[in-house]
Design a protein around this motif. Structure first.
Motif, PDB file in Angstrom:
ATOM      1  N   TRP A 199      -6.774  -5.117  -4.917  1.00 32.82           N
ATOM      2  CA  TRP A 199      -7.082  -6.544  -5.002  1.00 32.82           C
ATOM      3  C   TRP A 199      -6.049  -7.372  -4.237  1.00 32.82           C
ATOM      4  O   TRP A 199      -6.380  -8.330  -3.545  1.00 32.82           O
ATOM      5  N   TRP A 200      -4.774  -6.997  -4.355  1.00 35.40           N
ATOM      6  CA  TRP A 200      -3.720  -7.731  -3.660  1.00 35.40           C
ATOM      7  C   TRP A 200      -3.852  -7.578  -2.141  1.00 35.40           C
ATOM      8  O   TRP A 200      -3.677  -8.540  -1.398  1.00 35.40           O
ATOM      9  N   ASP A 201      -4.180  -6.362  -1.684  1.00 33.08           N
ATOM     10  CA  ASP A 201      -4.354  -6.146  -0.242  1.00 33.08           C
ATOM     11  C   ASP A 201      -5.529  -6.945   0.292  1.00 33.08           C
ATOM     12  O   ASP A 201      -5.447  -7.538   1.380  1.00 33.08           O
TER      13      ASP A 201
ATOM     14  N   THR B 117      -3.784   1.047  -9.036  1.00 34.72           N
ATOM     15  CA  THR B 117      -4.591   1.147  -7.816  1.00 34.72           C
ATOM     16  C   THR B 117      -5.508  -0.060  -7.672  1.00 34.72           C
ATOM     17  O   THR B 117      -5.669  -0.613  -6.574  1.00 34.72           O
ATOM     18  N   THR B 118      -6.108  -0.483  -8.778  1.00 34.07           N
ATOM     19  CA  THR B 118      -6.997  -1.646  -8.730  1.00 34.07           C
ATOM     20  C   THR B 118      -6.245  -2.903  -8.338  1.00 34.07           C
ATOM     21  O   THR B 118      -6.713  -3.701  -7.512  1.00 34.07           O
ATOM     22  N   VAL B 119      -5.039  -3.087  -8.912  1.00 32.82           N
ATOM     23  CA  VAL B 119      -4.247  -4.272  -8.598  1.00 32.82           C
ATOM     24  C   VAL B 119      -3.811  -4.258  -7.130  1.00 32.82           C
ATOM     25  O   VAL B 119      -3.863  -5.286  -6.437  1.00 32.82           O
TER      26      VAL B 119
ATOM     27  N   THR C 248      -4.203   8.765 -14.202  1.00 36.59           N
ATOM     28  CA  THR C 248      -3.988   8.238 -15.544  1.00 36.59           C
ATOM     29  C   THR C 248      -4.502   6.802 -15.613  1.00 36.59           C
ATOM     30  O   THR C 248      -4.839   6.187 -14.598  1.00 36.59           O
ATOM     31  N   HIS C 249      -4.542   6.257 -16.828  1.00 32.06           N
ATOM     32  CA  HIS C 249      -5.008   4.882 -16.981  1.00 32.06           C
ATOM     33  C   HIS C 249      -4.090   3.905 -16.250  1.00 32.06           C
ATOM     34  O   HIS C 249      -4.562   2.940 -15.637  1.00 32.06           O
TER      35      HIS C 249
END
Length: 323
Positions: free
Chosen positions: A310-312, A305-307, A298-299
């Motif tokens: 990026w955090w990892d 997932t993107t956040v 889903t959106h």
């Protein structure tokens, strides 16, 4: 015997047990092309903010104007009526096209041919001026000109709204029938034969087996037609119906501010197109069950997932710096 010359490949000098260095593959164009795209988009956004001729103050004044909102409501009404009526009639025409009856097949094929051949603007004008051909419409004795049971004046029956809705609906039905027919034909013939061999009634076969499978092919094209119909209703300005586009035309002709008012129409069209696109995504995701092992994210899942990635990556860089 002749001496034999043996060539041996020199072995690597890397000591045993030593890990080989990993050299990452460089993708320069992956950075160059996105950088150019971001640069062009930034220039465009900057021009939107700094060009005074856009008149964003006028845009803000008329975005929620009462006349604009009334035109938007009329646009949505015409879209809903034409889409619902068009797909209902299109479903009947699609069944006729797949029928073994040559008469029904020919009638449906002729309907599709005619209404796809005539531009929608011409169709609306013909329905709007139908009173010139038939001053009165009614029911009576067939093939006679008298003994009317019901008779009404054509001009009083076919108003501008009715002519627009009728033209849009009949035009949409021709395209909807082909969409539905293509979806029904996409179902494997073995499914029909197996259901028939099991003795399942024809109605249940169609609504419980064939149609759910055909929906996967119908839904994307159907939503494409809905989105196109929202914008296609702008052609009804020809009969002076105050839908969204006609309304902004009237306003900017009075205020001499065409660009801000056209941007108002563009923004409203974009909003409803975006909403329909999101709905389409989740409907397609619903019908993807049973055909894909994992459903498309889903959106919200994409954003999360993107956040997380990026955090990892930020945490890994922090550890390396501390080390």
């Amino acid at each position: 015997m002749a001496d034999t010359l043996t060539l041996t490949r020199p072995r690597a000098t890397t000591p045993p047990g030593t890990a080989l260095p990993v050299v990452p593959l460089r993708h320069r164009w992956r950075w160059i092309v996105p950088a150019l795209v971001v640069f062009v988009l930034a220039q465009f956004v900057w021009s939107l903010m700094t060009t005074p001729n856009y008149r964003w103050d006028v845009f803000a004044d008329y975005f929620f104007d009462r006349a604009v909102l009334d035109g938007l409501v009329l646009t949505l009404e015409l879209t809903a009526v034409s889409i619902i009526g068009g797909f209902l009639l299109g479903g009947v025409l699609a069944v006729f096209r797949l029928s073994a009856s040559p008469v029904l097949n020919a009638v449906a094929a002729g309907y599709v041919w005619f209404f796809r051949s005539v531009p929608i603007l011409v169709q609306i004008l013909i329905w709007y001026n139908l009173g010139y051909l038939y001053p009165t419409l009614g029911l009576g004795t067939p093939f006679t000109g008298d003994h009317w049971l019901v008779e009404v004046q054509t001009t009083s029956l076919i108003s501008a709204w009715f002519a627009a809705a009728l033209g849009l609906t009949l035009h949409q039905a021709a395209y909807s029938s082909e969409i539905i027919r293509g979806g029904l034909l996409s179902v494997d013939q073995g499914q029909r034969e197996a259901a028939s061999a099991l003795g399942i009634p024809a109605g249940r076969r169609f609504f419980r087996i064939i149609l759910p499978q055909a929906a996967r092919a119908i839904v994307p094209n159907a939503f494409n037609e809905i989105i196109g119909q929202i914008k296609g209703t702008s052609v009804v300005f020809i009969v002076a119906l105050p839908e969204l586009f006609y309304t902004v035309q009237v306003i900017y002709n009075r205020t001499s501010t065409p660009i801000p008012l056209l941007l108002v129409a563009v923004a409203w069209y974009a909003i409803f197109t975006t909403v329909l696109s999101v709905i389409q995504y989740y409907v397609e995701r619903r019908y993807a069950k049973g055909t894909q092992r994992t459903l498309p994210p889903t959106h919200w899942q994409k954003v999360r997932t993107t956040v997380v990635r990026w955090w990892d990556s930020l945490a890994d860089e922090t550890v390396v710096v501390k080390a």
